[in-house]
Write a protein that holds these residues in place. Structure first.
Motif, PDB file in Angstrom:
ATOM      1  N   ALA A  97      34.314  62.237  16.245  1.00 40.12           N
ATOM      2  CA  ALA A  97      33.563  62.528  15.026  1.00 40.12           C
ATOM      3  C   ALA A  97      32.525  63.621  15.250  1.00 40.12           C
ATOM      4  CB  ALA A  97      32.889  61.255  14.510  1.00 40.12           C
ATOM      5  N   ASP A  98      32.143  63.811  16.525  1.00 40.39           N
ATOM      6  CA  ASP A  98      31.149  64.826  16.864  1.00 40.39           C
ATOM      7  C   ASP A  98      31.802  66.169  17.191  1.00 40.39           C
ATOM      8  OD1 ASP A  98      28.490  65.593  17.191  1.00 40.39           O
ATOM      9  OD2 ASP A  98      28.528  65.208  19.353  1.00 40.39           O
ATOM     10  N   GLY A  99      33.108  66.284  16.936  1.00 37.69           N
ATOM     11  CA  GLY A  99      33.771  67.570  17.090  1.00 37.69           C
ATOM     12  C   GLY A  99      34.601  67.738  18.348  1.00 37.69           C
ATOM     13  N   TYR A 100      34.759  66.674  19.138  1.00 34.13           N
ATOM     14  CA  TYR A 100      35.530  66.784  20.379  1.00 34.13           C
ATOM     15  C   TYR A 100      37.024  66.548  20.112  1.00 34.13           C
ATOM     16  CZ  TYR A 100      31.352  66.907  23.300  1.00 34.13           C
ATOM     17  OH  TYR A 100      30.168  67.274  23.898  1.00 34.13           O
ATOM     18  N   THR A 101      37.842  67.368  20.736  1.00 38.29           N
ATOM     19  CA  THR A 101      39.286  67.183  20.683  1.00 38.29           C
ATOM     20  C   THR A 101      39.703  66.151  21.726  1.00 38.29           C
ATOM     21  OG1 THR A 101      39.846  69.375  19.838  1.00 38.29           O
ATOM     22  CG2 THR A 101      41.520  68.285  21.171  1.00 38.29           C
ATOM     23  N   ILE A 102      40.563  65.206  21.324  1.00 36.61           N
ATOM     24  CA  ILE A 102      41.093  64.208  22.248  1.00 36.61           C
ATOM     25  C   ILE A 102      42.377  64.771  22.858  1.00 36.61           C
ATOM     26  CG2 ILE A 102      41.947  61.854  22.513  1.00 36.61           C
ATOM     27  CD1 ILE A 102      40.423  61.175  19.903  1.00 36.61           C
ATOM     28  N   VAL A 103      42.418  64.860  24.183  1.00 39.30           N
ATOM     29  CA  VAL A 103      43.602  65.355  24.892  1.00 39.30           C
ATOM     30  C   VAL A 103      44.218  64.197  25.663  1.00 39.30           C
ATOM     31  CG1 VAL A 103      44.511  67.045  26.518  1.00 39.30           C
ATOM     32  CG2 VAL A 103      42.504  67.620  25.120  1.00 39.30           C
ATOM     33  N   LEU A 104      45.477  63.954  25.436  1.00 39.09           N
ATOM     34  CA  LEU A 104      46.215  62.886  26.113  1.00 39.09           C
ATOM     35  C   LEU A 104      47.277  63.534  26.993  1.00 39.09           C
ATOM     36  CD1 LEU A 104      46.706  60.586  22.980  1.00 39.09           C
ATOM     37  CD2 LEU A 104      44.838  60.515  24.654  1.00 39.09           C
ATOM     38  N   ASP A 105      47.153  63.371  28.304  1.00 40.38           N
ATOM     39  CA  ASP A 105      48.043  64.038  29.253  1.00 40.38           C
ATOM     40  C   ASP A 105      49.290  63.204  29.542  1.00 40.38           C
ATOM     41  OD1 ASP A 105      46.317  66.222  29.569  1.00 40.38           O
ATOM     42  OD2 ASP A 105      45.184  65.208  31.153  1.00 40.38           O
ATOM     43  N   ASP A 106      50.387  63.903  29.786  1.00 43.63           N
ATOM     44  CA  ASP A 106      51.649  63.269  30.220  1.00 43.63           C
ATOM     45  C   ASP A 106      52.101  62.180  29.249  1.00 43.63           C
ATOM     46  OD1 ASP A 106      51.500  64.923  32.441  1.00 43.63           O
ATOM     47  OD2 ASP A 106      50.486  63.406  33.658  1.00 43.63           O
ATOM     48  N   VAL A 107      52.155  62.528  27.973  1.00 46.50           N
ATOM     49  CA  VAL A 107      52.531  61.550  26.945  1.00 46.50           C
ATOM     50  C   VAL A 107      53.932  61.007  27.181  1.00 46.50           C
ATOM     51  CG1 VAL A 107      52.682  61.157  24.453  1.00 46.50           C
ATOM     52  CG2 VAL A 107      51.072  62.831  25.339  1.00 46.50           C
ATOM     53  N   GLU A 108      54.786  61.799  27.822  1.00 48.73           N
ATOM     54  CA  GLU A 108      56.164  61.354  28.050  1.00 48.73           C
ATOM     55  C   GLU A 108      56.223  60.105  28.932  1.00 48.73           C
ATOM     56  OE1 GLU A 108      55.267  63.795  31.628  1.00 48.73           O
ATOM     57  OE2 GLU A 108      54.837  63.967  29.487  1.00 48.73           O
ATOM     58  N   GLN A 109      55.157  59.804  29.644  1.00 48.64           N
ATOM     59  CA  GLN A 109      55.135  58.608  30.484  1.00 48.64           C
ATOM     60  C   GLN A 109      54.811  57.342  29.694  1.00 48.64           C
ATOM     61  OE1 GLN A 109      52.666  59.042  33.954  1.00 48.64           O
ATOM     62  NE2 GLN A 109      53.415  61.100  34.411  1.00 48.64           N
ATOM     63  N   TYR A 110      54.386  57.504  28.444  1.00 44.56           N
ATOM     64  CA  TYR A 110      53.917  56.355  27.666  1.00 44.56           C
ATOM     65  C   TYR A 110      54.670  56.153  26.360  1.00 44.56           C
ATOM     66  CZ  TYR A 110      50.044  56.965  30.906  1.00 44.56           C
ATOM     67  OH  TYR A 110      49.292  57.105  32.054  1.00 44.56           O
ATOM     68  N   VAL A 111      55.320  57.174  25.840  1.00 38.05           N
ATOM     69  CA  VAL A 111      55.998  57.077  24.547  1.00 38.05           C
ATOM     70  C   VAL A 111      57.473  57.425  24.758  1.00 38.05           C
ATOM     71  CG1 VAL A 111      56.061  57.878  22.154  1.00 38.05           C
ATOM     72  CG2 VAL A 111      53.861  57.766  23.382  1.00 38.05           C
ATOM     73  N   ARG A 112      58.337  56.433  24.616  1.00 40.98           N
ATOM     74  CA  ARG A 112      59.745  56.614  24.984  1.00 40.98           C
ATOM     75  C   ARG A 112      60.445  57.724  24.208  1.00 40.98           C
ATOM     76  NH1 ARG A 112      63.553  54.603  28.042  1.00 40.98           N
ATOM     77  NH2 ARG A 112      62.031  53.216  28.998  1.00 40.98           N
ATOM     78  N   PRO A 113      60.313  57.846  22.873  1.00 43.72           N
ATOM     79  CA  PRO A 113      61.006  58.955  22.189  1.00 43.72           C
ATOM     80  C   PRO A 113      60.581  60.325  22.712  1.00 43.72           C
ATOM     81  CG  PRO A 113      60.256  57.318  20.595  1.00 43.72           C
ATOM     82  CD  PRO A 113      59.624  56.967  21.905  1.00 43.72           C
ATOM     83  N   ILE A 114      59.303  60.465  23.067  1.00 49.65           N
ATOM     84  CA  ILE A 114      58.825  61.732  23.613  1.00 49.65           C
ATOM     85  C   ILE A 114      59.406  61.939  25.014  1.00 49.65           C
ATOM     86  CG2 ILE A 114      56.764  63.000  24.353  1.00 49.65           C
ATOM     87  CD1 ILE A 114      55.263  61.687  22.045  1.00 49.65           C
ATOM     88  N   ALA A 115      59.542  60.862  25.778  1.00 50.55           N
ATOM     89  CA  ALA A 115      60.186  60.963  27.091  1.00 50.55           C
ATOM     90  C   ALA A 115      61.627  61.427  26.940  1.00 50.55           C
ATOM     91  CB  ALA A 115      60.131  59.610  27.807  1.00 50.55           C
ATOM     92  N   SER A 116      62.341  60.915  25.926  1.00 51.03           N
ATOM     93  CA  SER A 116      63.729  61.322  25.703  1.00 51.03           C
ATOM     94  C   SER A 116      63.813  62.811  25.404  1.00 51.03           C
ATOM     95  CB  SER A 116      64.335  60.517  24.542  1.00 51.03           C
ATOM     96  OG  SER A 116      64.466  59.146  24.890  1.00 51.03           O
ATOM     97  N   LEU A 117      62.876  63.320  24.587  1.00 49.41           N
ATOM     98  CA  LEU A 117      62.869  64.743  24.288  1.00 49.41           C
ATOM     99  C   LEU A 117      62.602  65.557  25.553  1.00 49.41           C
ATOM    100  CD1 LEU A 117      62.865  67.181  22.381  1.00 49.41           C
ATOM    101  CD2 LEU A 117      60.424  66.750  21.984  1.00 49.41           C
ATOM    102  N   ALA A 118      61.606  65.138  26.338  1.00 51.65           N
ATOM    103  CA  ALA A 118      61.267  65.872  27.562  1.00 51.65           C
ATOM    104  C   ALA A 118      62.455  65.911  28.523  1.00 51.65           C
ATOM    105  CB  ALA A 118      60.052  65.236  28.236  1.00 51.65           C
ATOM    106  N   HIS A 119      63.121  64.784  28.713  1.00 51.92           N
ATOM    107  CA  HIS A 119      64.248  64.741  29.642  1.00 51.92           C
ATOM    108  C   HIS A 119      65.449  65.511  29.095  1.00 51.92           C
ATOM    109  CE1 HIS A 119      62.174  62.206  32.378  1.00 51.92           C
ATOM    110  NE2 HIS A 119      62.102  61.183  31.563  1.00 51.92           N
ATOM    111  N   ALA A 120      65.607  65.534  27.761  1.00 55.80           N
ATOM    112  CA  ALA A 120      66.692  66.316  27.171  1.00 55.80           C
ATOM    113  C   ALA A 120      66.493  67.801  27.446  1.00 55.80           C
ATOM    114  CB  ALA A 120      66.770  66.063  25.664  1.00 55.80           C
ATOM    115  N   ILE A 121      65.250  68.264  27.340  1.00 55.18           N
ATOM    116  CA  ILE A 121      64.961  69.671  27.618  1.00 55.18           C
ATOM    117  C   ILE A 121      65.160  69.962  29.095  1.00 55.18           C
ATOM    118  CG2 ILE A 121      63.129  71.416  27.613  1.00 55.18           C
ATOM    119  CD1 ILE A 121      62.028  70.076  25.097  1.00 55.18           C
ATOM    120  N   GLU A 122      64.763  69.032  29.966  1.00 53.32           N
ATOM    121  CA  GLU A 122      64.974  69.219  31.402  1.00 53.32           C
ATOM    122  C   GLU A 122      66.458  69.362  31.721  1.00 53.32           C
ATOM    123  OE1 GLU A 122      61.087  66.984  33.323  1.00 53.32           O
ATOM    124  OE2 GLU A 122      63.053  66.038  33.484  1.00 53.32           O
TER     125      GLU A 122
END
Length: 401
Positions: A97-122
């Motif tokens: 709320a004070d203007g900071y951007t939230i950055v979440l690293d390595d999302v593919e390790q926590y969200v399976r559909p995103i992991a599928s996309l990452a591995h498909a590109i690999e």
């Protein structure tokens, strides 16, 4: 088409831009904006309306992967860690709320559909792929002008964002390894692009850019595509030869740092060591080392489908689990299929079948496995179904024509 039926892939991410056009005309050359006017296009990865809550919930047990950034200001992780070690969502939202951007690293390790996309590109490009998420408050900017040392595909999940691209200010490849990625003042006027939900943007490595949210919360994913460099390949090739070529294992002489004559003689040692690259085995050894990295990054289903391996026969239809990079190597007593963190060994009579399976992209019948008798075909298929490499399909998936 409902999101449940979508299999994320590079082709799906780039649509309507063909993959071959992307690779032949755009990759490593110029940025490209895929405009869609389809806000829910990426809902199969993380639904736009609930993206913030869903992503934060995935990272609640692992605060070390969370960063809060406002231009040059970065919050300490201790500011948003509870006594039990989990993520302090109250403080995270307060800083947001004070203007900071939230950055979440390595999302593919926590969200399976995103992991599928990452591995498909690999599997498609043979490049390691990592995904970060960025949640930016309205009319805020997380990072000042900077560049990345790898190519990126940006997926706008929710809201919109203005991207400032500084043409002509690209950072040359030999400077990309510097730790400092921020770019000083004196940049040319930028080209501005507005990404709406459902849009994608490709940026080649070294392109200077910045972004800021518009009047609403912005959520986007960056798919970092980490192409190995020639240096990576040379190191892998030399390392593979070091197990058989003693030129690469020669010790440096005593006082090599302090004695002038000794230092001068090191040139001959270096030239002799590097000459080992001329060995034909270096090419294969380097490529094998890079292939092993991709194999280990792959993932199979979380639970092997043991029940699907029961009562299979030659007419059972199977397909390789997607996305999954695999390779086949010869051993002293047979052949090995490598995938994910697993390997399946078999006799040399299974070589053709293993190669067939590894290269397959479409469903096939068990009886299609080449150079094996019926019992061997069903046993190999059963083993690979239990391990997660093969998935059982309905029979109509195979074309009888």
């Amino acid at each position: 088409m409902g999101s449940a039926t979508i299999e994320p892939s590079l082709a799906w991410l780039l649509q309507p831009l063909p993959v071959e056009t992307f690779l032949n005309e755009i990759w490593a050359e110029t940025h490209h904006h895929v405009r869609r006017q389809c806000p829910g296009y990426f809902d199969c990865l993380v639904p736009g309306p609930s993206a913030v809550d869903d992503l934060l919930a995935s990272f609640r047990p692992e605060p070390s992967q969370v960063r809060l950034i406002r231009q040059h200001d970065k919050k300490s992780p201790e500011n948003y860690r509870l006594a039990d070690g989990s993520l302090d969502l109250v403080n995270v939202r307060s800083d947001f709320a004070d203007g900071y951007t939230i950055v979440l690293d390595d999302v593919e390790q926590y969200v399976r559909p995103i992991a599928s996309l990452a591995h498909a590109i690999e599997a498609e490009l043979n490049f390691a792929t990592k995904v970060n998420a960025y949640i930016t408050p309205p009319e805020s900017q997380g990072f000042v002008a900077h560049y990345d040392g790898h190519d990126v595909l940006i997926l706008q999940i929710q809201g919109s964002k203005i991207w400032h691209l500084y043409e002509g200010a690209d950072v040359p490849p030999h400077q990309l390894r510097r730790e400092e990625k921020w770019v000083a003042a004196g940049l040319p006027l930028p080209t501005d692009l507005r990404l709406e939900a459902g849009d994608a943007l490709y940026l080649p490595r070294g392109q200077v850019h910045a972004a800021e949210a518009t009047s609403e919360v912005s959520v986007h994913l960056t798919v970092g595509i980490h192409a190995p460099t020639a240096l990576t390949y040379v190191v892998a090739a030399l390392n593979s030869l070091s197990f058989s070529d003693d030129r690469l294992n020669a010790r440096l002489p005593p006082r090599h740092l302090d004695d002038a004559d000794t230092r001068a003689a090191l040139g001959d040692l270096l030239r002799d060591a590097v000459r080992a690259v001329e060995d034909p085995r270096a090419i294969a050894g380097g490529l094998d080392a890079l292939a092993d990295i991709l194999v280990r990054r792959g993932q199979c289903p979380p639970v092997g489908q043991v029940s699907n391996a029961i009562a299979i026969d030659g007419q059972t239809v199977v397909r390789k689990y997607q996305p999954l990079y695999s390779r086949v190597t010869a051993t002293n007593d047979g052949v090995t299929l490598h995938f994910a963190q697993l390997s399946i060994n078999a006799g040399s009579d299974h070589t053709a079948a293993m190669l067939f399976i590894s290269k397959s992209t479409e469903p096939f019948r068990v009886c299609d496995l080449p150079e094996l008798i019926s019992a061997q075909q069903t046993e190999l298929a059963r083993t690979l179904i239990v391990s997660g490499f093969l998935v059982r399909c309905p029979t109509p998936d195979v074309d009888d024509g």
